[in-house]
Motif scaffolding. Sequence first.
Motif, PDB file in Angstrom:
ATOM      1  N   ALA A  78      -3.553  -5.659   3.851  1.00 46.23           N
ATOM      2  CA  ALA A  78      -2.347  -5.073   4.456  1.00 46.23           C
ATOM      3  C   ALA A  78      -2.276  -4.331   3.604  1.00 46.23           C
ATOM      4  O   ALA A  78      -1.739  -3.059   3.847  1.00 46.23           O
ATOM      5  CB  ALA A  78      -2.103  -5.758   5.633  1.00 46.23           C
ATOM      6  N   PHE A  79      -1.145  -5.240   2.572  1.00 45.53           N
ATOM      7  CA  PHE A  79       0.512  -4.479   1.361  1.00 45.53           C
ATOM      8  C   PHE A  79      -1.070  -3.548   0.528  1.00 45.53           C
ATOM      9  O   PHE A  79      -0.576  -2.188   1.036  1.00 45.53           O
ATOM     10  CB  PHE A  79       0.774  -5.124   0.622  1.00 45.53           C
ATOM     11  CG  PHE A  79       1.653  -5.181   0.157  1.00 45.53           C
ATOM     12  CD1 PHE A  79       2.819  -5.603   0.780  1.00 45.53           C
ATOM     13  CD2 PHE A  79       1.348  -4.351  -1.043  1.00 45.53           C
ATOM     14  CE1 PHE A  79       4.101  -5.300  -0.364  1.00 45.53           C
ATOM     15  CE2 PHE A  79       3.424  -3.895  -2.157  1.00 45.53           C
ATOM     16  CZ  PHE A  79       4.278  -4.439  -1.305  1.00 45.53           C
ATOM     17  N   LEU A  80      -2.250  -3.438   0.137  1.00 48.86           N
ATOM     18  CA  LEU A  80      -3.378  -2.717  -0.834  1.00 48.86           C
ATOM     19  C   LEU A  80      -3.418  -2.079   0.297  1.00 48.86           C
ATOM     20  O   LEU A  80      -3.112  -0.826  -1.010  1.00 48.86           O
ATOM     21  CB  LEU A  80      -4.482  -3.413  -0.887  1.00 48.86           C
ATOM     22  CG  LEU A  80      -4.044  -4.801  -2.233  1.00 48.86           C
ATOM     23  CD1 LEU A  80      -5.622  -4.742  -3.097  1.00 48.86           C
ATOM     24  CD2 LEU A  80      -3.627  -3.823  -3.660  1.00 48.86           C
ATOM     25  N   ALA A  81      -3.980  -1.697   1.494  1.00 46.73           N
ATOM     26  CA  ALA A  81      -4.455  -0.715   2.059  1.00 46.73           C
ATOM     27  C   ALA A  81      -2.988   0.312   2.642  1.00 46.73           C
ATOM     28  O   ALA A  81      -3.023   1.814   2.588  1.00 46.73           O
ATOM     29  CB  ALA A  81      -5.004  -0.753   3.149  1.00 46.73           C
ATOM     30  N   GLY A  82      -1.916  -0.145   2.646  1.00 45.19           N
ATOM     31  CA  GLY A  82      -0.848   1.073   3.347  1.00 45.19           C
ATOM     32  C   GLY A  82       0.630  -0.168   3.289  1.00 45.19           C
ATOM     33  O   GLY A  82       1.679   1.057   3.099  1.00 45.19           O
ATOM     34  N   GLY A  83       0.833  -0.475   1.827  1.00 46.23           N
ATOM     35  CA  GLY A  83       1.939  -1.536   1.449  1.00 46.23           C
ATOM     36  C   GLY A  83       3.092  -1.802   2.621  1.00 46.23           C
ATOM     37  O   GLY A  83       2.219  -2.485   3.127  1.00 46.23           O
ATOM     38  N   PRO A  84       4.565  -1.826   2.291  1.00 43.73           N
ATOM     39  CA  PRO A  84       5.404  -3.076   2.820  1.00 43.73           C
ATOM     40  C   PRO A  84       4.889  -2.479   4.452  1.00 43.73           C
ATOM     41  O   PRO A  84       5.125  -3.364   5.610  1.00 43.73           O
ATOM     42  CB  PRO A  84       6.456  -3.211   2.142  1.00 43.73           C
ATOM     43  CG  PRO A  84       6.381  -2.143   0.684  1.00 43.73           C
ATOM     44  CD  PRO A  84       4.995  -1.134   1.129  1.00 43.73           C
ATOM     45  N   GLY A  85       4.899  -1.348   4.573  1.00 43.72           N
ATOM     46  CA  GLY A  85       5.247  -0.784   6.382  1.00 43.72           C
ATOM     47  C   GLY A  85       3.328  -1.591   7.053  1.00 43.72           C
ATOM     48  O   GLY A  85       3.384  -1.467   7.919  1.00 43.72           O
ATOM     49  N   ARG A  86       2.244  -1.036   5.691  1.00 43.88           N
ATOM     50  CA  ARG A  86       1.149  -1.466   6.840  1.00 43.88           C
ATOM     51  C   ARG A  86       1.293  -2.938   6.841  1.00 43.88           C
ATOM     52  O   ARG A  86       0.172  -4.098   7.903  1.00 43.88           O
ATOM     53  CB  ARG A  86       0.068  -1.444   5.673  1.00 43.88           C
ATOM     54  CG  ARG A  86      -1.202  -1.222   6.234  1.00 43.88           C
ATOM     55  CD  ARG A  86      -1.654  -0.409   7.407  1.00 43.88           C
ATOM     56  NE  ARG A  86      -1.898   1.172   7.367  1.00 43.88           N
ATOM     57  CZ  ARG A  86      -3.048   1.141   6.661  1.00 43.88           C
ATOM     58  NH1 ARG A  86      -3.683   0.973   6.521  1.00 43.88           N
ATOM     59  NH2 ARG A  86      -2.654   2.547   6.107  1.00 43.88           N
ATOM     60  N   VAL A  87       2.212  -3.831   5.865  1.00 36.17           N
ATOM     61  CA  VAL A  87       2.159  -4.980   6.406  1.00 36.17           C
ATOM     62  C   VAL A  87       2.895  -5.655   7.302  1.00 36.17           C
ATOM     63  O   VAL A  87       2.969  -6.135   8.213  1.00 36.17           O
ATOM     64  CB  VAL A  87       2.923  -5.574   5.070  1.00 36.17           C
ATOM     65  CG1 VAL A  87       3.228  -7.784   5.202  1.00 36.17           C
ATOM     66  CG2 VAL A  87       1.837  -5.573   3.989  1.00 36.17           C
ATOM     67  N   ALA A  88       4.107  -5.090   7.861  1.00 34.54           N
ATOM     68  CA  ALA A  88       4.728  -5.214   8.790  1.00 34.54           C
ATOM     69  C   ALA A  88       4.197  -4.544  10.254  1.00 34.54           C
ATOM     70  O   ALA A  88       4.112  -5.455  11.167  1.00 34.54           O
ATOM     71  CB  ALA A  88       6.487  -3.933   8.832  1.00 34.54           C
ATOM     72  N   ASP A  89       3.427  -3.426  10.092  1.00 34.57           N
ATOM     73  CA  ASP A  89       2.534  -3.523  11.224  1.00 34.57           C
ATOM     74  C   ASP A  89       1.413  -4.154  11.669  1.00 34.57           C
ATOM     75  O   ASP A  89       0.956  -4.539  12.793  1.00 34.57           O
ATOM     76  CB  ASP A  89       1.574  -1.804  11.176  1.00 34.57           C
ATOM     77  CG  ASP A  89       3.124  -0.813  10.736  1.00 34.57           C
ATOM     78  OD1 ASP A  89       3.767  -0.919  11.525  1.00 34.57           O
ATOM     79  OD2 ASP A  89       1.974   0.293   9.992  1.00 34.57           O
ATOM     80  N   THR A  90       1.211  -4.896  10.480  1.00 31.64           N
ATOM     81  CA  THR A  90      -0.399  -5.887  10.815  1.00 31.64           C
ATOM     82  C   THR A  90       0.625  -7.243  11.390  1.00 31.64           C
ATOM     83  O   THR A  90       0.181  -7.375  12.554  1.00 31.64           O
ATOM     84  CB  THR A  90      -0.981  -6.461   9.598  1.00 31.64           C
ATOM     85  OG1 THR A  90      -1.252  -4.949   8.859  1.00 31.64           O
ATOM     86  CG2 THR A  90      -2.023  -7.603   9.986  1.00 31.64           C
ATOM     87  N   ALA A 128       4.320 -10.980  -1.383  1.00 31.06           N
ATOM     88  CA  ALA A 128       3.145 -10.382  -1.623  1.00 31.06           C
ATOM     89  C   ALA A 128       2.915  -9.357  -2.618  1.00 31.06           C
ATOM     90  O   ALA A 128       1.844  -9.081  -3.064  1.00 31.06           O
ATOM     91  CB  ALA A 128       2.299  -9.674  -0.040  1.00 31.06           C
ATOM     92  N   GLY A 129       3.705  -7.685  -2.489  1.00 25.36           N
ATOM     93  CA  GLY A 129       3.858  -7.102  -3.118  1.00 25.36           C
ATOM     94  C   GLY A 129       3.647  -7.882  -4.719  1.00 25.36           C
ATOM     95  O   GLY A 129       2.976  -7.312  -5.587  1.00 25.36           O
ATOM     96  N   ASP A 130       3.981  -8.699  -5.192  1.00 24.50           N
ATOM     97  CA  ASP A 130       4.898  -9.173  -6.698  1.00 24.50           C
ATOM     98  C   ASP A 130       3.789  -9.789  -6.870  1.00 24.50           C
ATOM     99  O   ASP A 130       2.796  -9.813  -7.761  1.00 24.50           O
ATOM    100  CB  ASP A 130       5.872 -10.011  -6.342  1.00 24.50           C
ATOM    101  CG  ASP A 130       7.063  -9.953  -6.173  1.00 24.50           C
ATOM    102  OD1 ASP A 130       6.913  -8.398  -6.336  1.00 24.50           O
ATOM    103  OD2 ASP A 130       7.534 -10.425  -5.899  1.00 24.50           O
ATOM    104  N   ALA A 131       2.837 -10.901  -6.303  1.00 24.63           N
ATOM    105  CA  ALA A 131       1.167 -11.776  -5.857  1.00 24.63           C
ATOM    106  C   ALA A 131       0.177 -10.912  -6.335  1.00 24.63           C
ATOM    107  O   ALA A 131      -0.473 -10.840  -7.211  1.00 24.63           O
ATOM    108  CB  ALA A 131       0.840 -12.100  -4.449  1.00 24.63           C
TER     109      ALA A 131
END
Length: 206
Positions: free
Chosen positions: A47-59, A121-124
């Motif tokens: 999700a982070f790859l697809a849309g950054g932190p916002g997509r992670v929060a939505d997921t 997650a982004g750092d990883a």
Amino acid sequence: MLAQEALPVLALLLLVGSVIFLAVCAVATTSNAPPVTGGPGDLLEAAFLAGGPGRVADTVVCTMREDGRVAIDGADRLHVVRPVSHAPVEGELLALCGPEWSRPLGELRAALMRSASVQTAGDALAARGLLWRPEQRATWRIAGRVNVAAFFFAVLSFLAPLFLGDGGAPSGAAFALPPVAMLSLAAGRALAPSRSRLTRAGRRAL
């Protein structure tokens, strides 16, 4: 008079120099791209790859809503139904809801995007070569801004004699400014870094 004649020449030099600077930065940065050591490890990293932190929060919100752990009312306020987390980021969502187990969805989403778990997650992903770290492209981005600034300086240099009205014939450099400026801008757009933090490997992993 002399200053007006020198402006187009200076503008041409800046245009050419800005493109060269941008090209060098683009090549230097992409040739030193981080090595790829793996793909996204789980749904949240994807999700982070697809849309950054916002997509992670939505997921996270959607996942917890689907299994009945949270609910969203008509006023777009999230309510915790069952305070159970299966991942660190879900635990952060619950903690962000506070003792009332409730918080406006937009406010909660913004806070979750900045949470440590999401940033981890982004750092990883960056460590695996799927995302650029901001500092890795800093000089490249500066070069892109220099290119845009050179374009606007060229526009002003071309228009200056029209407003000053010196009555002299335009110089050869002044005639060359419009096409060179447009070519410089086109080259700058092609060479500038994208807004996305995805590396080539990151785009392939989607």
